[in-house]
Design a protein around this motif. Sequence first.
Motif, PDB file in Angstrom:
ATOM      1  N   GLN A 130       1.241  -1.389  -0.412  1.00 40.67           N
ATOM      2  CA  GLN A 130       0.014  -0.625   0.153  1.00 40.67           C
ATOM      3  C   GLN A 130       0.989   1.192   0.125  1.00 40.67           C
ATOM      4  OE1 GLN A 130      -3.159   0.130   0.473  1.00 40.67           O
ATOM      5  NE2 GLN A 130      -3.756  -2.151   0.081  1.00 40.67           N
ATOM      6  N   LEU A 131       1.853   1.426   0.824  1.00 41.45           N
ATOM      7  CA  LEU A 131       3.112   2.235   0.956  1.00 41.45           C
ATOM      8  C   LEU A 131       3.782   2.495  -0.782  1.00 41.45           C
ATOM      9  CD1 LEU A 131       3.716   1.637   4.481  1.00 41.45           C
ATOM     10  CD2 LEU A 131       2.119   4.076   3.769  1.00 41.45           C
ATOM     11  N   GLY A 132       3.751   1.229  -1.384  1.00 40.45           N
ATOM     12  CA  GLY A 132       4.485   2.189  -2.441  1.00 40.45           C
ATOM     13  C   GLY A 132       5.688   0.722  -2.456  1.00 40.45           C
ATOM     14  N   PHE A 133       5.693  -0.037  -1.606  1.00 41.92           N
ATOM     15  CA  PHE A 133       6.774  -0.854  -1.884  1.00 41.92           C
ATOM     16  C   PHE A 133       6.687  -2.275  -2.847  1.00 41.92           C
ATOM     17  CE2 PHE A 133       7.633   1.068   2.300  1.00 41.92           C
ATOM     18  CZ  PHE A 133       8.969   1.219   2.069  1.00 41.92           C
ATOM     19  N   ARG A 134       8.534  -2.249  -3.076  1.00 42.36           N
ATOM     20  CA  ARG A 134       7.784  -3.148  -3.921  1.00 42.36           C
ATOM     21  C   ARG A 134       9.108  -3.826  -4.273  1.00 42.36           C
ATOM     22  NH1 ARG A 134       3.849  -1.455  -4.139  1.00 42.36           N
ATOM     23  NH2 ARG A 134       2.276  -0.546  -6.166  1.00 42.36           N
ATOM     24  N   THR A 135       9.922  -4.217  -3.104  1.00 47.65           N
ATOM     25  CA  THR A 135      10.338  -5.455  -3.297  1.00 47.65           C
ATOM     26  C   THR A 135      10.835  -5.290  -0.751  1.00 47.65           C
ATOM     27  OG1 THR A 135      12.374  -4.813  -4.469  1.00 47.65           O
ATOM     28  CG2 THR A 135      13.150  -5.411  -2.033  1.00 47.65           C
ATOM     29  N   PHE A 136      10.190  -6.782  -0.773  1.00 43.80           N
ATOM     30  CA  PHE A 136      10.040  -7.331   0.168  1.00 43.80           C
ATOM     31  C   PHE A 136      11.259  -7.322   1.236  1.00 43.80           C
ATOM     32  CE2 PHE A 136       6.017  -7.352  -1.362  1.00 43.80           C
ATOM     33  CZ  PHE A 136       5.164  -5.925  -0.594  1.00 43.80           C
ATOM     34  N   VAL A 137      12.204  -7.329   2.151  1.00 43.25           N
ATOM     35  CA  VAL A 137      13.766  -7.826   2.008  1.00 43.25           C
ATOM     36  C   VAL A 137      13.576  -8.755   3.592  1.00 43.25           C
ATOM     37  CG1 VAL A 137      15.902  -7.809   3.663  1.00 43.25           C
ATOM     38  CG2 VAL A 137      14.771  -6.127   1.305  1.00 43.25           C
ATOM     39  N   LEU A 138      13.296  -9.874   3.288  1.00 42.09           N
ATOM     40  CA  LEU A 138      12.852 -10.740   5.009  1.00 42.09           C
ATOM     41  C   LEU A 138      14.560 -11.054   5.539  1.00 42.09           C
ATOM     42  CD1 LEU A 138      10.903 -13.816   4.029  1.00 42.09           C
ATOM     43  CD2 LEU A 138       9.637 -11.338   4.873  1.00 42.09           C
ATOM     44  N   GLN A 139      14.693 -10.560   6.311  1.00 42.26           N
ATOM     45  CA  GLN A 139      16.061 -10.325   7.371  1.00 42.26           C
ATOM     46  C   GLN A 139      15.621 -11.139   8.998  1.00 42.26           C
ATOM     47  OE1 GLN A 139      18.605  -6.917   8.484  1.00 42.26           O
ATOM     48  NE2 GLN A 139      19.733  -7.273   7.315  1.00 42.26           N
ATOM     49  N   GLY A 140      16.687 -11.966   9.589  1.00 44.60           N
ATOM     50  CA  GLY A 140      16.604 -11.930  10.901  1.00 44.60           C
ATOM     51  C   GLY A 140      18.060 -13.001  11.138  1.00 44.60           C
ATOM     52  N   GLY A 141      18.001 -13.319  12.425  1.00 44.55           N
ATOM     53  CA  GLY A 141      19.065 -14.455  12.596  1.00 44.55           C
ATOM     54  C   GLY A 141      19.307 -15.179  11.821  1.00 44.55           C
ATOM     55  N   GLU A 142      20.402 -16.668  12.785  1.00 43.93           N
ATOM     56  CA  GLU A 142      19.921 -18.037  11.637  1.00 43.93           C
ATOM     57  C   GLU A 142      19.180 -17.996  12.690  1.00 43.93           C
ATOM     58  OE1 GLU A 142      23.291 -19.926  10.315  1.00 43.93           O
ATOM     59  OE2 GLU A 142      24.350 -17.228   9.333  1.00 43.93           O
ATOM     60  N   ASP A 143      17.048 -18.480  12.600  1.00 52.29           N
ATOM     61  CA  ASP A 143      16.734 -18.583  13.850  1.00 52.29           C
ATOM     62  C   ASP A 143      16.080 -20.700  12.841  1.00 52.29           C
ATOM     63  OD1 ASP A 143      14.730 -19.947  14.963  1.00 52.29           O
ATOM     64  OD2 ASP A 143      13.829 -17.773  14.401  1.00 52.29           O
ATOM     65  N   ARG A 189      12.507  13.617   3.261  1.00 51.30           N
ATOM     66  CA  ARG A 189      14.369  13.594   2.337  1.00 51.30           C
ATOM     67  C   ARG A 189      15.329  13.729   1.409  1.00 51.30           C
ATOM     68  NH1 ARG A 189      17.261  12.552   7.696  1.00 51.30           N
ATOM     69  NH2 ARG A 189      15.511  11.979   9.723  1.00 51.30           N
ATOM     70  N   ILE A 190      14.437  12.340   0.508  1.00 46.30           N
ATOM     71  CA  ILE A 190      14.851  12.533  -0.422  1.00 46.30           C
ATOM     72  C   ILE A 190      14.560  13.895  -1.736  1.00 46.30           C
ATOM     73  CG2 ILE A 190      14.885  11.118  -2.460  1.00 46.30           C
ATOM     74  CD1 ILE A 190      16.282   9.661   0.224  1.00 46.30           C
ATOM     75  N   GLU A 191      13.262  14.250  -1.570  1.00 47.42           N
ATOM     76  CA  GLU A 191      13.029  15.255  -2.324  1.00 47.42           C
ATOM     77  C   GLU A 191      13.562  16.259  -1.897  1.00 47.42           C
ATOM     78  OE1 GLU A 191       8.778  15.642  -2.121  1.00 47.42           O
ATOM     79  OE2 GLU A 191       8.157  13.207  -2.735  1.00 47.42           O
ATOM     80  N   SER A 192      14.399  15.922  -0.563  1.00 48.33           N
ATOM     81  CA  SER A 192      15.465  17.557   0.034  1.00 48.33           C
ATOM     82  C   SER A 192      16.260  16.985  -0.763  1.00 48.33           C
ATOM     83  CB  SER A 192      15.013  17.709   1.467  1.00 48.33           C
ATOM     84  OG  SER A 192      16.068  17.112   1.530  1.00 48.33           O
ATOM     85  N   ILE A 193      17.138  16.903  -0.948  1.00 46.97           N
ATOM     86  CA  ILE A 193      18.071  17.165  -1.457  1.00 46.97           C
ATOM     87  C   ILE A 193      17.959  16.486  -3.067  1.00 46.97           C
ATOM     88  CG2 ILE A 193      19.275  16.276   0.183  1.00 46.97           C
ATOM     89  CD1 ILE A 193      20.050  12.867  -0.625  1.00 46.97           C
ATOM     90  N   GLY A 194      16.234  16.739  -3.649  1.00 48.11           N
ATOM     91  CA  GLY A 194      16.522  16.891  -5.043  1.00 48.11           C
ATOM     92  C   GLY A 194      16.657  15.476  -5.644  1.00 48.11           C
ATOM     93  N   TYR A 195      15.994  14.130  -5.087  1.00 46.47           N
ATOM     94  CA  TYR A 195      16.191  12.963  -5.653  1.00 46.47           C
ATOM     95  C   TYR A 195      14.676  12.346  -5.347  1.00 46.47           C
ATOM     96  CZ  TYR A 195      20.513  12.788  -6.381  1.00 46.47           C
ATOM     97  OH  TYR A 195      22.078  13.137  -6.709  1.00 46.47           O
ATOM     98  N   GLN A 196      14.357  11.856  -6.015  1.00 47.75           N
ATOM     99  CA  GLN A 196      12.430  10.934  -5.981  1.00 47.75           C
ATOM    100  C   GLN A 196      12.409   8.947  -6.036  1.00 47.75           C
ATOM    101  OE1 GLN A 196      11.015  12.340 -10.158  1.00 47.75           O
ATOM    102  NE2 GLN A 196      12.148  10.597 -10.902  1.00 47.75           N
ATOM    103  N   ILE A 197      11.978   9.002  -5.213  1.00 52.74           N
ATOM    104  CA  ILE A 197      11.293   7.775  -4.502  1.00 52.74           C
ATOM    105  C   ILE A 197      10.867   6.833  -5.609  1.00 52.74           C
ATOM    106  CG2 ILE A 197      10.556   6.189  -3.335  1.00 52.74           C
ATOM    107  CD1 ILE A 197      11.640   7.627  -1.165  1.00 52.74           C
ATOM    108  N   VAL A 198      10.932   5.590  -5.973  1.00 51.70           N
ATOM    109  CA  VAL A 198      10.230   5.362  -7.185  1.00 51.70           C
ATOM    110  C   VAL A 198       9.983   4.014  -6.753  1.00 51.70           C
ATOM    111  CG1 VAL A 198      10.951   6.600  -8.914  1.00 51.70           C
ATOM    112  CG2 VAL A 198      11.734   4.406  -8.149  1.00 51.70           C
ATOM    113  N   VAL A 199       8.067   4.164  -7.628  1.00 56.49           N
ATOM    114  CA  VAL A 199       7.561   2.462  -6.930  1.00 56.49           C
ATOM    115  C   VAL A 199       7.934   1.300  -7.910  1.00 56.49           C
ATOM    116  CG1 VAL A 199       4.879   1.629  -6.748  1.00 56.49           C
ATOM    117  CG2 VAL A 199       5.940   3.848  -6.291  1.00 56.49           C
ATOM    118  N   ASP A 200       9.037   0.936  -7.896  1.00 50.50           N
ATOM    119  CA  ASP A 200       9.255   0.009  -9.127  1.00 50.50           C
ATOM    120  C   ASP A 200      10.383  -1.124  -8.225  1.00 50.50           C
ATOM    121  OD1 ASP A 200      10.817   0.921 -11.788  1.00 50.50           O
ATOM    122  OD2 ASP A 200      11.594  -0.869 -10.475  1.00 50.50           O
TER     123      ASP A 200
END
Length: 350
Positions: free
Chosen positions: A96-109, A327-338
């Motif tokens: 919903q928030l525009g993420f198109r990559t999910f990173v599953l991170q964790g300890g060695e469980d 923060r990203i826009e303040s330095i002239g860049y843009q977050i993309v939905v991709d």
Amino acid sequence: MKEIINSLVVNRNLPEKDMKMLLTCDSSADAYLYEQAQKVRQQYYGNDIYIRGLIEMSNYCKNNCYYCGIRAGNQEVSRYRLSAEEILSCCGQGYQLGFRTFVLQGGEDMYYTDAIMVDIISAIRSKYPDCAITLSLGERSYETYKAYFDAGADRYLLRHETADFYHYSQLHPDTLSAENRQRCLYDLKRIGYQVGTGFMVGSPYQTPEHLVKDLNFIARLQPQMVGIGPFIPHHQTPFADFPQGSVALTLRLIAILRLMLPAVLLPATTALGTLDPQGREKGILAGANVIMPNLSPVSVRKKYQIYDHKICTGEEAAECRFCLQKRIESIGYQIVVDRGDAKQYTKNQM
Ligand code: SAM
Ligand code: FES
């Protein structure tokens, strides 16, 4: 120093003595170095910044890395693991928030058997066919990596930590080896993953010679992603009293990596933002093109404390997302939905 930087731009690497000089010189050439790195990043990615939704699925870990706050030996950690439903709910919110990559991170469980992980990966793959699935779950066998890949995982992050075998043994107990970690990275590549490696900047006992070896290892591996961030001590680890890594050196290494691997996906890490309130913005201005906001449920965020004073542990996912956008826009860049795959990447390139 400009000549050395120009040579790095053209040749994508440097003789060891020049690289060492670039790593240890004063800051007078930094602006020029960042300018070159930005130019290269611009050619491949324009002003686009990719976001990855980080889901910290478990803070159980069987390992005892001396630097890591969630190491098995830390009795003070309140342990948690997310269920398949909780992970899927994080993905739903992230989508919903525009993420198109999910990173599953964790300890060695080891609670997550291959069958459980395959079910989780397959469920995400079928529900979000337009998203990339990245795993960062540590060292596994070839067969396990293959099963995750066949279930739909696309990318794997596994920092090599240090390419110097003796230095590796200073950071880890005998049960872990640089050799096995590197074996994992080559297995992942062979299977067809987009692979990420990396290291901490300023880890205990690290020397400029180690960093040169790290860069050479990366040049040989040719990963699609490289994650580097400053070492930050955690008070309940054997390295509690070691000094933190340098933000300036981390930024310099980001720029060097951009010039060595022009199309690499290079995050401005949370560790960088933890040591400097503008750290992630500075990372982007030094050549990074990825940020990895947290999608973990707020109830568990503080428990995934791999180092002290980690930022963004109190905010809801949506707050983090929009704070970063500003923060990203303040330095002239843009977050993309991709999905944000590495440019020029072709499967099975080995
Ligand atoms: N278990 C997985 C693995 O081993 O790759 C993923 C989790 S592990 C916590 C992710 C990374 O956090 C490590 O590769 C390490 O470089 C980094 N890390 C751990 N402790 C740190 C510290 N004290 N300061 C900065 N980075 C740290
Ligand atoms: Fe396993 Fe840090 S010791 S995640």
